[in-house]
Scaffold this motif. Structure first.
Motif, PDB file in Angstrom:
ATOM      1  N   THR A  65      39.721  40.386  29.666  1.00  0.00           N
ATOM      2  CA  THR A  65      39.983  39.489  30.747  1.00  0.00           C
ATOM      3  C   THR A  65      40.639  38.330  30.112  1.00  0.00           C
ATOM      4  O   THR A  65      41.026  38.263  28.922  1.00  0.00           O
ATOM      5  N   GLU A  66      41.065  37.512  30.926  1.00  0.00           N
ATOM      6  CA  GLU A  66      41.998  36.324  30.602  1.00  0.00           C
ATOM      7  C   GLU A  66      41.318  35.044  30.842  1.00  0.00           C
ATOM      8  O   GLU A  66      41.075  34.732  32.051  1.00  0.00           O
ATOM      9  N   LEU A 178      38.734  40.071  39.017  1.00  0.00           N
ATOM     10  CA  LEU A 178      37.949  41.158  39.262  1.00  0.00           C
ATOM     11  C   LEU A 178      38.458  42.673  38.656  1.00  0.00           C
ATOM     12  O   LEU A 178      37.602  43.244  37.991  1.00  0.00           O
ATOM     13  N   TRP A 179      39.802  42.917  38.885  1.00  0.00           N
ATOM     14  CA  TRP A 179      40.406  44.177  38.283  1.00  0.00           C
ATOM     15  C   TRP A 179      40.224  44.083  36.745  1.00  0.00           C
ATOM     16  O   TRP A 179      40.040  45.358  36.058  1.00  0.00           O
ATOM     17  N   ARG A 180      40.520  43.073  36.019  1.00  0.00           N
ATOM     18  CA  ARG A 180      40.688  43.247  34.668  1.00  0.00           C
ATOM     19  C   ARG A 180      39.196  43.151  34.212  1.00  0.00           C
ATOM     20  O   ARG A 180      38.821  43.748  33.124  1.00  0.00           O
ATOM     21  N   THR A 181      38.151  42.438  34.724  1.00  0.00           N
ATOM     22  CA  THR A 181      36.740  42.514  34.089  1.00  0.00           C
ATOM     23  C   THR A 181      36.034  44.093  34.613  1.00  0.00           C
ATOM     24  O   THR A 181      35.784  44.583  33.713  1.00  0.00           O
ATOM     25  N   THR A 182      36.612  44.576  35.756  1.00  0.00           N
ATOM     26  CA  THR A 182      36.164  45.896  35.752  1.00  0.00           C
ATOM     27  C   THR A 182      36.846  46.955  34.646  1.00  0.00           C
ATOM     28  O   THR A 182      36.027  47.848  34.157  1.00  0.00           O
ATOM     29  N   THR A 183      37.971  46.634  34.493  1.00  0.00           N
ATOM     30  CA  THR A 183      38.765  47.433  33.507  1.00  0.00           C
ATOM     31  C   THR A 183      38.000  47.342  32.113  1.00  0.00           C
ATOM     32  O   THR A 183      37.838  48.588  31.616  1.00  0.00           O
ATOM     33  N   GLY A 184      37.721  46.164  31.659  1.00  0.00           N
ATOM     34  CA  GLY A 184      36.968  46.001  30.516  1.00  0.00           C
ATOM     35  C   GLY A 184      35.784  46.442  30.382  1.00  0.00           C
ATOM     36  O   GLY A 184      35.325  47.213  29.360  1.00  0.00           O
ATOM     37  N   TYR A 185      34.973  46.378  31.498  1.00  0.00           N
ATOM     38  CA  TYR A 185      33.657  47.138  31.698  1.00  0.00           C
ATOM     39  C   TYR A 185      33.713  48.623  31.447  1.00  0.00           C
ATOM     40  O   TYR A 185      32.875  48.988  30.624  1.00  0.00           O
ATOM     41  N   LEU A 186      34.656  49.237  32.154  1.00  0.00           N
ATOM     42  CA  LEU A 186      34.566  50.662  32.090  1.00  0.00           C
ATOM     43  C   LEU A 186      34.882  51.129  30.933  1.00  0.00           C
ATOM     44  O   LEU A 186      34.614  52.127  30.510  1.00  0.00           O
ATOM     45  N   ASP A 187      35.976  50.471  30.222  1.00  0.00           N
ATOM     46  CA  ASP A 187      36.496  50.799  28.853  1.00  0.00           C
ATOM     47  C   ASP A 187      35.271  50.890  27.935  1.00  0.00           C
ATOM     48  O   ASP A 187      35.149  51.766  27.201  1.00  0.00           O
TER      49      ASP A 187
END
Length: 193
Positions: A65-66, A178-187
């Motif tokens: 996230t940023e 939301l997209w960045r947070t989701t990407t981090g979580y899934l990673d």
């Protein structure tokens, strides 16, 4: 880009980190770390990978996230105009993880530019100034800790998006968050599985 140009961009970013006024942003960048191919032997590169450590609490900087104001900070330092892949981190957690492997500290608010590391990066001898790799157990624990923070961030970002979904104003900042947070979580989830 040529190796020397990449080192130039990294040096310029480190200098900008030290020049920014303390009260100009909602947060302060307190450390600049480099990782990835620029810590290898000299060769042409596509991107310079850096980690920017902020003075924000860990819950405000979940993985990938940023922080609020990061875009403004990136524009002020020319980070957004140069070939950087920047990952934001909190001072309250280790900078390294499964992706940021054995990073080298280039600049800190406390000590300024680390000339020894910068010279080693420039010479292609950064291996000599990198910290040792974590054990598999340490890495697993680190990813588990990040996953916990990331899940809290995902729930928060989802709620903020939901709250603003049908309200006035632009939805893009909330959907991007939301997209960045989701990407981090899934990673992180993929790494543990």
């Amino acid at each position: 880009m040529k190796w020397t140009r990449a080192v130039h961009h990294l040096t310029e970013l480190a200098e900008k980190c030290g020049e920014l006024p303390g009260s100009f942003f909602r947060f302060q960048v307190v450390e600049l770390w480099v990782f990835g191919e620029l810590l290898d032997v000299p060769k042409d590169l596509e991107i310079i990978e850096v980690a920017l450590v902020t003075d924000l609490p860990v819950d405000e900087v979940p993985w990938r996230t940023e922080p609020l104001g990061a875009e403004h900070w990136a524009n002020s330092t020319r980070l957004s105009r140069n070939p950087f892949d920047a990952l934001w981190r909190s001072k309250d957690a280790p900078v390294w993880n499964h992706r940021i492997e054995r990073p080298a500290l280039i600049w800190s608010a406390a000590d300024g530019i680390n000339e020894e590391v910068l010279v080693a990066v420039s010479d292609g001898t950064a291996e000599l100034v990198r910290p040792p790799a974590p054990t598999p157990e340490e890495l697993k624990k680190r990813v588990e800790d990040e996953l916990e923070v990331s899940l809290k961030g995902l729930r928060r970002a989802n709620q903020e998006y939901t709250d603003r979904r049908w309200g006035a104003g632009k939805l893009t900042p909330h959907s991007d968050a939301l997209w960045r947070t989701t990407t981090g979580y899934l990673d992180l989830l993929d790494v543990l599985n």
